[in-house]
Design an enzyme around this catalytic site. Structure first.
Site, PDB file in Angstrom:
ATOM      1  N   SER A 143       0.868  -1.177   0.000  1.00 34.43           N
ATOM      2  CA  SER A 143       0.000   0.000   0.000  1.00 34.43           C
ATOM      3  C   SER A 143       0.899   1.219   0.000  1.00 34.43           C
ATOM      4  CB  SER A 143      -0.863   0.008   1.262  1.00 34.43           C
ATOM      5  OG  SER A 143      -1.500   1.260   1.433  1.00 34.43           O
ATOM      6  N   TYR A 156      -1.672  -1.094  10.421  1.00 36.03           N
ATOM      7  CA  TYR A 156      -1.711  -1.210   8.956  1.00 36.03           C
ATOM      8  C   TYR A 156      -0.426  -0.652   8.348  1.00 36.03           C
ATOM      9  CZ  TYR A 156      -3.778  -1.063   4.245  1.00 36.03           C
ATOM     10  OH  TYR A 156      -4.057  -1.250   2.908  1.00 36.03           O
TER      11      TYR A 156
HETATM   12  P1  NAD Z   1     -11.278  -6.307   0.285  1.00 39.09           P
HETATM   13  O1  NAD Z   1     -11.821  -6.145   1.652  1.00 39.09           O
HETATM   14  O2  NAD Z   1     -12.182  -6.302  -0.889  1.00 39.09           O
HETATM   15  O3  NAD Z   1     -10.383  -7.609   0.168  1.00 39.09           O
HETATM   16  C1  NAD Z   1      -9.638  -8.105   1.236  1.00 39.09           C
HETATM   17  C2  NAD Z   1      -9.512  -9.588   1.062  1.00 39.09           C
HETATM   18  O4  NAD Z   1      -8.707 -10.088   2.129  1.00 39.09           O
HETATM   19  C3  NAD Z   1     -10.855 -10.303   1.123  1.00 39.09           C
HETATM   20  O5  NAD Z   1     -10.924 -11.272   0.107  1.00 39.09           O
HETATM   21  C4  NAD Z   1     -10.841 -10.961   2.498  1.00 39.09           C
HETATM   22  O6  NAD Z   1     -11.530 -12.191   2.512  1.00 39.09           O
HETATM   23  C5  NAD Z   1      -9.355 -11.179   2.705  1.00 39.09           C
HETATM   24  N1  NAD Z   1      -9.048 -11.283   4.126  1.00 39.09           N
HETATM   25  C6  NAD Z   1      -9.150 -10.335   5.080  1.00 39.09           C
HETATM   26  N2  NAD Z   1      -8.892 -10.868   6.291  1.00 39.09           N
HETATM   27  C7  NAD Z   1      -8.620 -12.178   6.080  1.00 39.09           C
HETATM   28  C8  NAD Z   1      -8.312 -13.274   6.928  1.00 39.09           C
HETATM   29  N3  NAD Z   1      -8.234 -13.150   8.248  1.00 39.09           N
HETATM   30  N4  NAD Z   1      -8.126 -14.489   6.366  1.00 39.09           N
HETATM   31  C9  NAD Z   1      -8.225 -14.644   5.035  1.00 39.09           C
HETATM   32  N5  NAD Z   1      -8.515 -13.660   4.189  1.00 39.09           N
HETATM   33  C10 NAD Z   1      -8.720 -12.439   4.714  1.00 39.09           C
HETATM   34  O7  NAD Z   1     -10.204  -5.136   0.154  1.00 39.09           O
HETATM   35  P2  NAD Z   1      -9.150  -4.710  -0.976  1.00 39.09           P
HETATM   36  O8  NAD Z   1      -9.111  -3.234  -0.923  1.00 39.09           O
HETATM   37  O9  NAD Z   1      -9.370  -5.390  -2.254  1.00 39.09           O
HETATM   38  O10 NAD Z   1      -7.789  -5.212  -0.318  1.00 39.09           O
HETATM   39  C11 NAD Z   1      -6.876  -6.071  -0.943  1.00 39.09           C
HETATM   40  C12 NAD Z   1      -5.467  -5.683  -0.551  1.00 39.09           C
HETATM   41  O11 NAD Z   1      -5.153  -4.409  -1.098  1.00 39.09           O
HETATM   42  C13 NAD Z   1      -5.240  -5.577   0.956  1.00 39.09           C
HETATM   43  O12 NAD Z   1      -3.984  -6.128   1.287  1.00 39.09           O
HETATM   44  C14 NAD Z   1      -5.231  -4.084   1.184  1.00 39.09           C
HETATM   45  O13 NAD Z   1      -4.481  -3.732   2.308  1.00 39.09           O
HETATM   46  C15 NAD Z   1      -4.579  -3.609  -0.094  1.00 39.09           C
HETATM   47  N6  NAD Z   1      -4.805  -2.205  -0.406  1.00 39.09           N
HETATM   48  C16 NAD Z   1      -6.053  -1.707  -0.607  1.00 39.09           C
HETATM   49  C17 NAD Z   1      -6.208  -0.375  -0.895  1.00 39.09           C
HETATM   50  C18 NAD Z   1      -7.545   0.247  -1.135  1.00 39.09           C
HETATM   51  O14 NAD Z   1      -7.636   1.469  -1.209  1.00 39.09           O
HETATM   52  N7  NAD Z   1      -8.605  -0.513  -1.276  1.00 39.09           N
HETATM   53  C19 NAD Z   1      -5.101   0.466  -0.968  1.00 39.09           C
HETATM   54  C20 NAD Z   1      -3.852  -0.074  -0.761  1.00 39.09           C
HETATM   55  C21 NAD Z   1      -3.711  -1.397  -0.477  1.00 39.09           C
END
Ligand code: NAD
Length: 261
Positions: A143, A156
């Protein structure tokens, strides 16, 4: 380009992970979808949809990644059922927003387990077969919070800085092998993880959802526009490609200018 290859994308039942799964499936990879929960009608439908659209094998695996000791056994099961894992995308992640002084210690442990320790366990489980077979791609979804600090997100931010450190260390250890390891650093992407933060902001400040989204972007993302999941998936696709063979230990931001400010 990935026909015959197997990709395991953690946390791929929604958001960025699902888009990465679709993208790699479109390039011919067999897909191990993974989510925290057990299979459901919804995950069955996703499996069918991706398999039918792209003509590749797709299976769903449910596992709570807070249990680090269960990760290697899951990797072994995927390899046994689908073939050795060639592309590992450590995408699963969780967020918890709270002032440091009130941050629950249990949340810290949980978040570090999912965001940082799970990638370590998955890499340790998948890398031996990649090295043996002479090809591999490890892509960690970090991130922009891995590059800069953010108030009220101590766990985080620490986990994502740590994930970038892990990425560099793995990349160096495998530097003379055909296995690469890189990180992607998205800014704000509109996924369920961010929607929850928008909803919290809207409730806290008495805003409607659009105004809350604009405020979220306005504070940090100079482009004032969300990154899309498809854009992040395309970057992951590049990092998985042959052309990216010498991209190693990179932390590549796609953040509307967030980290440039
Ligand atoms: P999301 O909530 O749609 O996806 C998160 C995924 O992680 C889900 O499939 C969930 O089932 C899984 N997950 C969470 N806790 C878990 C656990 N205990 N066991 C197994 N699986 C688990 O969110 P997203 O935004 O698509 O996030 C995906 C990645 O991208 C993450 O690592 C997040 O930190 C990163 N990210 C997101 C953003 C943003 O703005 N959305 C920005 C930077 C980084």
């Amino acid at each position: 380009p990935h026909a015959g290859r197997v990709a395991w994308i953690t946390g791929s039942t929604s958001g960025i992970g699902l888009a990465v799964a679709r993208h790699l499936a479109s390039e011919g990879a067999a897909i191990a979808l993974h989510g925290q929960a057990a299979a459901s009608a919804e995950t069955d439908a996703l499996v069918r949809e991706i398999a039918q659209t792209h003509g590749v094998p797709v299976r769903h695996y449910g596992l709570d990644l807070r249990d680090g000791s269960a990760i290697a056994p899951l990797a072994q099961r995927i390899a046994a059922e689908m073939g050795a894992i060639d592309i590992l995308v450590n995408n699963a992640g969780m967020q918890h927003v709270s002032p440091l002084l009130e941050f629950p210690a249990g949340k810290w442990d949980e978040l570090l387990a999912v965001n940082l320790s799970a990638p370590f366990h998955a890499i340790q489980a998948c890398a031996p077969q990649m090295l043996e077979r002479g090809w591999g791609r490890i892509i960690n979804i970090a991130s922009v919070s891995g590059l800069v600090g953010v108030a009220r997100k101590p766990a985080y931010v620490a986990s994502k800085h740590g994930l970038i450190g892990l990425t560099k260390s793995v990349a160096l250890e495998f530097a003379t092998t055909p296995v690469t390891c890189n990180a992607i650093c998205p800014g704000w992407v509109l996924t369920p993880l961010v929607q929850r933060q928008i909803d919290a902001l809207a409730a806290r400040e008495g805003l409607d959802a659009d105004a809350a989204a604009r405020q979220l972007l306005g504070a940090k993302q100079p482009s004032q526009a969300f990154v899309t999941v498809e854009q992040v998936a395309a970057l992951a696709g590049f990092l998985a490609s042959e052309q990216a063979a010498q991209v190693r230990g990179a932390h590549w931001n796609m953040d509307g200018g967030f980290a440039a400010a």
